[in-house]
Write a protein that holds these residues in place. Structure first.
Motif, PDB file in Angstrom:
ATOM      1  N   ASP A 134       0.912  -1.292   0.022  1.00  0.00           N
ATOM      2  CA  ASP A 134       0.107   0.262   0.071  1.00  0.00           C
ATOM      3  C   ASP A 134       0.893   1.138  -0.161  1.00  0.00           C
ATOM      4  O   ASP A 134       0.308   2.278  -0.373  1.00  0.00           O
ATOM      5  CB  ASP A 134      -0.916   0.164   1.234  1.00  0.00           C
ATOM      6  N   LYS A 139       1.412   4.001  -5.945  1.00  0.00           N
ATOM      7  CA  LYS A 139       0.208   3.995  -5.541  1.00  0.00           C
ATOM      8  C   LYS A 139      -0.845   4.864  -5.977  1.00  0.00           C
ATOM      9  O   LYS A 139      -2.007   4.393  -5.733  1.00  0.00           O
ATOM     10  CB  LYS A 139       0.635   4.004  -3.869  1.00  0.00           C
ATOM     11  N   LEU A 142      -3.311   2.965 -11.487  1.00  0.00           N
ATOM     12  CA  LEU A 142      -4.180   1.943 -11.713  1.00  0.00           C
ATOM     13  C   LEU A 142      -3.355   0.993 -12.560  1.00  0.00           C
ATOM     14  O   LEU A 142      -2.876   1.478 -13.438  1.00  0.00           O
ATOM     15  CB  LEU A 142      -5.542   2.239 -12.238  1.00  0.00           C
ATOM     16  N   HIS A 178       0.939  -4.866  -7.310  1.00  0.00           N
ATOM     17  CA  HIS A 178       0.362  -4.368  -5.991  1.00  0.00           C
ATOM     18  C   HIS A 178       1.562  -4.017  -5.177  1.00  0.00           C
ATOM     19  O   HIS A 178       1.465  -3.123  -4.287  1.00  0.00           O
ATOM     20  CB  HIS A 178      -0.927  -5.208  -5.333  1.00  0.00           C
ATOM     21  N   LYS A 183      -2.979   0.334  -7.630  1.00  0.00           N
ATOM     22  CA  LYS A 183      -4.193  -0.191  -7.298  1.00  0.00           C
ATOM     23  C   LYS A 183      -4.794  -0.953  -8.529  1.00  0.00           C
ATOM     24  O   LYS A 183      -4.436  -0.695  -9.780  1.00  0.00           O
ATOM     25  CB  LYS A 183      -5.115   0.716  -7.128  1.00  0.00           C
ATOM     26  N   PRO A 220     -11.007  -0.352  -7.601  1.00  0.00           N
ATOM     27  CA  PRO A 220     -10.213  -1.239  -7.630  1.00  0.00           C
ATOM     28  C   PRO A 220     -10.625  -2.674  -6.875  1.00  0.00           C
ATOM     29  O   PRO A 220     -11.418  -2.792  -6.026  1.00  0.00           O
ATOM     30  CB  PRO A 220      -8.961  -0.829  -6.972  1.00  0.00           C
ATOM     31  N   CYS A 223      -7.073  -6.222  -3.013  1.00  0.00           N
ATOM     32  CA  CYS A 223      -5.998  -6.777  -3.198  1.00  0.00           C
ATOM     33  C   CYS A 223      -5.206  -7.427  -1.945  1.00  0.00           C
ATOM     34  O   CYS A 223      -4.189  -7.157  -1.457  1.00  0.00           O
ATOM     35  CB  CYS A 223      -4.851  -5.849  -4.012  1.00  0.00           C
TER      36      CYS A 223
END
Length: 231
Positions: A134, A139, A142, A178, A183, A220, A223
């Motif tokens: 994250d 980050k 997409l 990821h 995302k 999204p 994940c």
């Protein structure tokens, strides 16, 4: 959506293939929306998939013992990475959405696309330790995998002979993209085009074009391991 930038990383040898058609229709639909499209056609570019000493221009930080990850991290910081890597990094940096268009090889990416990931998504550019998942450096972007399979959708179910298609997405979407912070939008999987009828193939391309009309409104996926493997 006007003003958005899209990078399509495309890994297929034949422009008239279904992968070629999926790439073409994505370019057409996204252009119609006013997006700026960049395509990295890896085979046409003769992209180098191998991670080697040549990726670092000039002196190594440790010439005695070659550690690729360490050397490219240092080279990234000193701006001494090979230009084919930095060219791709610039495209990724500018993109709001990165679409990967490829045929599934052995539950994974073709070597040329795997090599793109190995070389382009280096430490310092895409992630750091700490600074992954994250908090990965990409980050605000997409990513979406659009891929074709050899096997049918039935084979890629939990009880099917190949297992749930989400299983093979785990290393691609989660372990690579990821990890770098992307995302992830739900994958676009065109199952078994080789054995499909002409009508079915046309429908595959049309459904991708249709989906892209509202791509910027999509949420999204979650994940996390449960999305891939269930509870």
């Amino acid at each position: 959506m006007a003003g958005k930038k899209v990078l399509i990383v495309y890994a297929h040898q034949e422009p008239r293939s279904i992968n070629g058609s999926l790439k073409k229709v994505a370019m057409e639909e996204l252009s119609r929306q006013g997006c700026t499209i960049t395509v990295s056609d890896l085979y046409a570019m003769d992209f180098e998939p191998r991670a080697t000493r040549k990726d670092v221009i000039g002196a190594l930080s440790n010439p005695e013992f070659f550690n690729y990850g360490v050397e490219v991290y240092e080279a990234f910081k000193k701006r001494s990475l090979a230009s084919d890597i930095t060219d791709e990094q610039k495209k990724v940096q500018e993109a709001d959405l990165v679409i990967f268009q490829f045929p599934l090889y052995w539950f994974g990416m073709p070597a040329i696309l795997k090599g793109w990931m190995d070389r382009v998504l280096c430490q310092g550019f895409a992630f750091d330790i700490p600074g992954f998942y994250d908090s990965g450096f990409l980050k605000n972007k997409l990513a979406l995998l659009s891929l074709t399979t050899g096997s049918t959708a039935e084979m890629y179910t939990r009880t099917g002979v190949s297992g749930d298609f989400r299983y093979f997405l785990w290393p691609l979407q989660h372990g690579a993209l990821h990890f770098c912070g992307f995302k992830i939008l739900a994958p676009q999987i065109s199952f078994a085009p080789e054995i499909a009828s002409e009508e079915e193939r046309t429908a595959m391309v049309a459904s991708w074009a249709q989906r892209l009309k509202t791509i910027w409104e999509e949420e999204p996926i979650d994940c996390t391991p449960p999305w891939y493997f269930g509870q």
